[in-house]
Write an enzyme that holds these catalytic residues in place. Structure first.
Site, PDB file in Angstrom:
ATOM      1  NE  ARG A  26      -3.450  -2.422   0.664  1.00 21.81           N
ATOM      2  CZ  ARG A  26      -3.339  -3.819  -0.397  1.00 21.81           C
ATOM      3  NH1 ARG A  26      -1.772  -3.517  -0.694  1.00 21.81           N
ATOM      4  NH2 ARG A  26      -4.156  -5.285   0.212  1.00 21.81           N
ATOM      5  CB  SER A  31      -8.404  -2.922   5.669  1.00 23.76           C
ATOM      6  OG  SER A  31      -9.108  -4.329   4.928  1.00 23.76           O
ATOM      7  CD  GLU A  83      -5.198  -0.962   3.092  1.00 23.89           C
ATOM      8  OE1 GLU A  83      -5.132  -0.959   3.941  1.00 23.89           O
ATOM      9  OE2 GLU A  83      -5.813  -0.189   1.754  1.00 23.89           O
TER      10      GLU A  83
END
Ligand code: FAD
Length: 321
Positions: free
Chosen positions: A181, A243, A313
């Site tokens: 990410r 998430s 995230e």
């Protein structure tokens, strides 16, 4: 700054996109929460976007948004211009196919699921995972989105970008620092011909994806399986942003959050999902401040109880009210 003036100053280059003032970001984020964009520009196409960026005053902050599926906008809103790319930079084409595989070009505004289905239609494999990512190609490139051990940059051959100085450039994966990410353009090397293409601020406008030839209907079957897996494990009926925290090395954020008894924990209209502990859902009228407060509370509790500091995230932008 008055954007109607901007349009007039262009004469022959009049902008063809749509400008909206004080536009609520609720409609443009999957959490369906948050404040307004001071200005929003929805470009007509890449040429229009390039022209728009070229003409913006240098000090105007620009925030690129795809489908807002990884984004929390604080309730006080965003200063500057939000540019929404979803469904605008929407070229999707098969550029090459032979016995070794195929090459697909997708514009930054194309929904990831569309790329997965397009690849499967052409019997190409490697992009199936994109079906479960409810964002755009631009967002997937920026986040290195992925799931089930596959990541976007694992299939990228090349990308096309637009810099804040309105330069259109092409980059190879080697030009980026790529991780979980995480994607960041490396500084230009001495031998780089186009140094202006290594600008501090740039956005993805499209990407080429190298895929292998698949077997019969295997890709379509895999897509169906991945979607079923998601429906069974994620709270897809209520607004969320997937998430919230990255998985720490060797563990899962959802497992840690659940082990701290946080499923169902809520503040205002924001609640830790009881189906998937790493998802925070908007139960109806959550303010962005509620969501951010739940994020903070979860991080603090997990740190106190396990010693592990969860990293976010989702990206949070804008000002508090
Ligand atoms: C139900 C659900 C499930 C999800 N599952 C997953 C998953 O399995 N794996 C996963 O990785 N993510 C997942 N996500 C998160 C999200 O879908 C991804 O991060 C996705 O890549 C974000 O794309 P977007 O277009 O919505 O980006 P946005 O949310 O609009 O933007 C995210 C960030 O990318 C930047 N950005 C957007 N477009 C561009 C561009 N063209 N150029 C440069 N920067 C840009 C934005 O400025 C912002 O910082 C999920 C989200 C939801 C709601």
């Amino acid at each position: 700054m008055d954007m109607s003036e901007l349009k007039l100053t262009h004469g022959l280059h009049a902008l063809r996109g749509e400008m909206r003032m004080n536009e609520s970001m609720k409609k443009y984020t999957s959490w369906r929460a948050g404040g307004e964009a001071e200005r929003m520009y929805i470009p007509a196409d890449l040429a229009d976007l390039t022209q728009f960026i070229r003409d913006l005053p240098e000090d105007e902050p620009v925030h690129m948004v795809g489908l807002g599926s990884n984004l929390l906008v604080r309730d006080g809103g965003i200063k500057g211009t939000v540019v929404v790319l979803h469904a605008r930079l929407n070229d999707l084409r098969l550029e090459q196919q032979n016995e070794e595989g195929g090459l697909i070009y997708a514009g930054a505004g194309v929904a990831c699921a569309k790329v997965a289905r397009f690849a499967a239609l052409h019997n190409l494999t490697g992009a199936e995972f994109l079906v479960g990512i409810p964002g755009t190609v631009g967002g997937a490139l920026a986040m290195n989105a992925g799931c089930y051990d596959t990541e976007t940059w694992g299939v990228v051959e090349q990308v096309k970008t637009l810099s804040r100085t309105a330069q259109l450039c092409e980059h190879l994966p080697g030009d980026y620092e790529i991780g979980y990410r995480h994607v960041a353009l490396k500084p230009a090397r001495a031998e780089d011909q186009k140094k202006e293409c290594f600008a501090d601020e740039e956005w993805f406008v499209g990407g080429w994806f190298r895929l292998s030839n698949g077997k019969d209907s295997a890709s379509r079957k895999k897509i169906k399986e991945l979607l079923t897996k998601r429906i069974n494990s994620q709270p897809l009926g209520l607004p969320n942003a997937g998430s919230v925290f990255r998985n720490p090395p060797g563990d899962h954020a959802a497992r840690l959050i659940e082990s701290c008894g946080l499923k169902g924990f809520f503040i205002g209209g924001a609640m830790v999902s009881s189906k998937h502990a790493n998802f925070i859902i908007n139960t109806g009228d959550a303010a962005a401040a509620d969501i951010e407060a739940v994020i903070r509370a979860v991080r603090n509790t997990v740190k106190e109880q396990t010693g592990i500091v969860l990293e976010q995230e989702v990206r949070i932008i804008g000002n508090a009210k």
